[in-house]
Design an enzyme around this catalytic site. Structure first.
Site, PDB file in Angstrom:
ATOM      1  N   LYS A  26      42.647  38.926  49.053  1.00  0.00           N
ATOM      2  CA  LYS A  26      43.656  37.949  48.628  1.00  0.00           C
ATOM      3  C   LYS A  26      44.905  38.415  47.858  1.00  0.00           C
ATOM      4  O   LYS A  26      45.855  38.701  48.175  1.00  0.00           O
ATOM      5  CB  LYS A  26      43.288  36.733  48.345  1.00  0.00           C
ATOM      6  CG  LYS A  26      42.053  35.913  49.223  1.00  0.00           C
ATOM      7  CD  LYS A  26      41.980  34.619  48.412  1.00  0.00           C
ATOM      8  CE  LYS A  26      41.469  34.322  47.119  1.00  0.00           C
ATOM      9  NZ  LYS A  26      39.863  35.011  47.162  1.00  0.00           N
ATOM     10  N   ARG A 100      40.899  25.663  45.776  1.00  0.00           N
ATOM     11  CA  ARG A 100      39.484  25.849  45.825  1.00  0.00           C
ATOM     12  C   ARG A 100      38.444  24.895  46.102  1.00  0.00           C
ATOM     13  O   ARG A 100      37.145  25.164  46.101  1.00  0.00           O
ATOM     14  CB  ARG A 100      39.004  26.853  44.635  1.00  0.00           C
ATOM     15  CG  ARG A 100      39.335  28.370  44.675  1.00  0.00           C
ATOM     16  CD  ARG A 100      38.874  28.853  43.373  1.00  0.00           C
ATOM     17  NE  ARG A 100      38.160  30.386  43.390  1.00  0.00           N
ATOM     18  CZ  ARG A 100      38.883  31.331  43.204  1.00  0.00           C
ATOM     19  NH1 ARG A 100      40.123  31.322  42.813  1.00  0.00           N
ATOM     20  NH2 ARG A 100      38.233  32.540  43.111  1.00  0.00           N
ATOM     21  N   ARG A 182      29.699  33.216  42.260  1.00  0.00           N
ATOM     22  CA  ARG A 182      31.003  33.005  42.454  1.00  0.00           C
ATOM     23  C   ARG A 182      30.961  32.578  44.275  1.00  0.00           C
ATOM     24  O   ARG A 182      31.772  31.703  44.882  1.00  0.00           O
ATOM     25  CB  ARG A 182      32.142  34.144  42.424  1.00  0.00           C
ATOM     26  CG  ARG A 182      32.442  34.041  41.066  1.00  0.00           C
ATOM     27  CD  ARG A 182      32.957  35.195  40.395  1.00  0.00           C
ATOM     28  NE  ARG A 182      34.310  35.993  41.209  1.00  0.00           N
ATOM     29  CZ  ARG A 182      34.668  37.136  41.260  1.00  0.00           C
ATOM     30  NH1 ARG A 182      33.896  38.047  40.519  1.00  0.00           N
ATOM     31  NH2 ARG A 182      35.732  37.388  41.831  1.00  0.00           N
TER      32      ARG A 182
HETATM   33  P1  ADP Z   1      38.318  35.986  42.963  1.00  0.00           P
HETATM   34  O1  ADP Z   1      39.034  35.323  44.138  1.00  0.00           O
HETATM   35  O2  ADP Z   1      38.053  37.477  42.992  1.00  0.00           O
HETATM   36  O3  ADP Z   1      37.136  35.210  42.572  1.00  0.00           O
HETATM   37  P2  ADP Z   1      40.311  34.712  40.992  1.00  0.00           P
HETATM   38  O4  ADP Z   1      40.913  35.805  39.983  1.00  0.00           O
HETATM   39  O5  ADP Z   1      41.053  34.008  42.045  1.00  0.00           O
HETATM   40  O6  ADP Z   1      39.236  35.862  41.453  1.00  0.00           O
HETATM   41  O7  ADP Z   1      39.407  33.987  40.209  1.00  0.00           O
HETATM   42  C1  ADP Z   1      38.640  34.194  39.126  1.00  0.00           C
HETATM   43  C2  ADP Z   1      37.897  33.066  38.415  1.00  0.00           C
HETATM   44  O8  ADP Z   1      38.932  32.148  37.937  1.00  0.00           O
HETATM   45  C3  ADP Z   1      37.102  32.034  39.409  1.00  0.00           C
HETATM   46  O9  ADP Z   1      35.860  32.434  39.756  1.00  0.00           O
HETATM   47  C4  ADP Z   1      37.109  30.694  38.679  1.00  0.00           C
HETATM   48  O10 ADP Z   1      36.374  30.943  37.751  1.00  0.00           O
HETATM   49  C5  ADP Z   1      38.502  30.730  38.073  1.00  0.00           C
HETATM   50  N1  ADP Z   1      39.603  30.140  38.924  1.00  0.00           N
HETATM   51  C6  ADP Z   1      40.742  30.485  39.560  1.00  0.00           C
HETATM   52  N2  ADP Z   1      41.352  29.880  40.494  1.00  0.00           N
HETATM   53  C7  ADP Z   1      40.553  28.685  40.544  1.00  0.00           C
HETATM   54  C8  ADP Z   1      40.951  27.348  40.977  1.00  0.00           C
HETATM   55  N3  ADP Z   1      41.774  27.144  42.139  1.00  0.00           N
HETATM   56  N4  ADP Z   1      39.982  26.312  40.755  1.00  0.00           N
HETATM   57  C9  ADP Z   1      39.130  26.505  39.838  1.00  0.00           C
HETATM   58  N5  ADP Z   1      38.861  27.646  39.230  1.00  0.00           N
HETATM   59  C10 ADP Z   1      39.529  28.696  39.405  1.00  0.00           C
END
Ligand code: ADP
Length: 239
Positions: A26, A100, A182
């Site tokens: 993404k 999410r 995750r």
């Molecule tokens: P990836 O998609 O590779 O898991 P991200 O950088 O999008 O990496 O997210 C890293 C972490 O940040 C997630 O595992 C979660 O803990 C937190 N996070 C990010 N976006 C959200 C969201 N929309 N809702 C809840 N937690 C989030």
């Protein structure tokens, strides 16, 4: 597929929602698409900025992120609600890592309607074994955010960013046990959003994100989005 009720507003700006498991590409695609769609809004990056700043929000998010758990809905909903009102989002935007949970998706669709955005979802599908291999080899520049992969996209000089020479970093949550957690969170909390989006009539496209180079995957995304009435094709014209 037809759009949501927000699609009926002719002047609505496109909001591209990049959907997919952790490590599905993404962030990489968002960076390639931002010239044509508008700013790349990554809730993960926003949370990491708060962690680096050491503020209250960052401190409470850090423990959850390190454990591979999701941050509470209210926290991310507020971050996104404020961000999409900034002037650079006026003509369109890209969401990466948000929504999410179904609750976040419900809040997002209300925001989209209120702030006149027309959402379209691109779902990047990648096999989980490939995800674990990808994320374990992922390195990121802490300054410009460029993502490298030890196998498919290594930096020219090992450990250094091609753009600004900064020392590349491995994210703490890219350890295998945390990656698996995750993916469990993704299965239980995030995947059900697809059903919700479908019932809400949001345009959705499934793209194989596991084979091919980022550039070829990008082309598939562009072709898919060009079929959405109006904005997405306008966006490609601007690219
Ligand atoms: P990836 O998609 O590779 O898991 P991200 O950088 O999008 O990496 O997210 C890293 C972490 O940040 C997630 O595992 C979660 O803990 C937190 N996070 C990010 N976006 C959200 C969201 N929309 N809702 C809840 N937690 C989030």
């Amino acid at each position: 597929m037809t759009g949501t009720t927000t699609n009926s507003i002719a002047a609505a700006a496109p909001a591209l929602i990049l959907f997919g498991s952790p490590g599905s590409g993404k962030g990489t695609q968002a960076k390639l698409l931002r010239e044509s769609f508008g700013p790349h809004i990554s809730t993960g990056d926003m949370l990491r900025t708060h962690i680096s700043a050491g503020d209250d929000l960052g401190q409470s998010a850090e423990t959850l992120i390190k454990a591979g758990k999701l941050v509470p809905d209210e926290v991310v909903n507020e971050l996104v609600a404020e961000r999409i009102l900034e002037p650079d989002c006026k003509d369109g935007l890209i969401l990466d890592g948000y929504p999410r949970t179904v609750k976040q998706a419900e809040v997002l669709l209300k925001m989209m309607q209120r702030d006149r955005f027309r959402p379209a979802v691109v779902h990047l599908v990648v096999d989980y074994d490939k995800i674990v291999a990808r994320l374990s080899g992922r390195r990121q520049c802490p300054v410009c955010g460029t993502i490298y992969s030890s196998t498919s996209n290594p930096p020219k000089i090992a450990g250094k960013c091609d753009r600004d020479g900064s020392a590349l970093e491995t994210r703490e949550d890219d350890k295998e046990s945390v990656i698996r957690e995750r993916l469990r969170e993704y299965d239980s909390q995030t995947l059900p959003i697809l059903d919700f989006f479908q019932k809400s009539g949001v345009s959705m496209f499934e793209i194989n994100g596991g084979e091919d180079t980022p550039q070829r995957i990008l082309e598939r995304i562009r072709v898919a989005l060009a079929t959405v009435n109006g904005g997405a094709s306008q966006a490609s014209v601007r690219s």
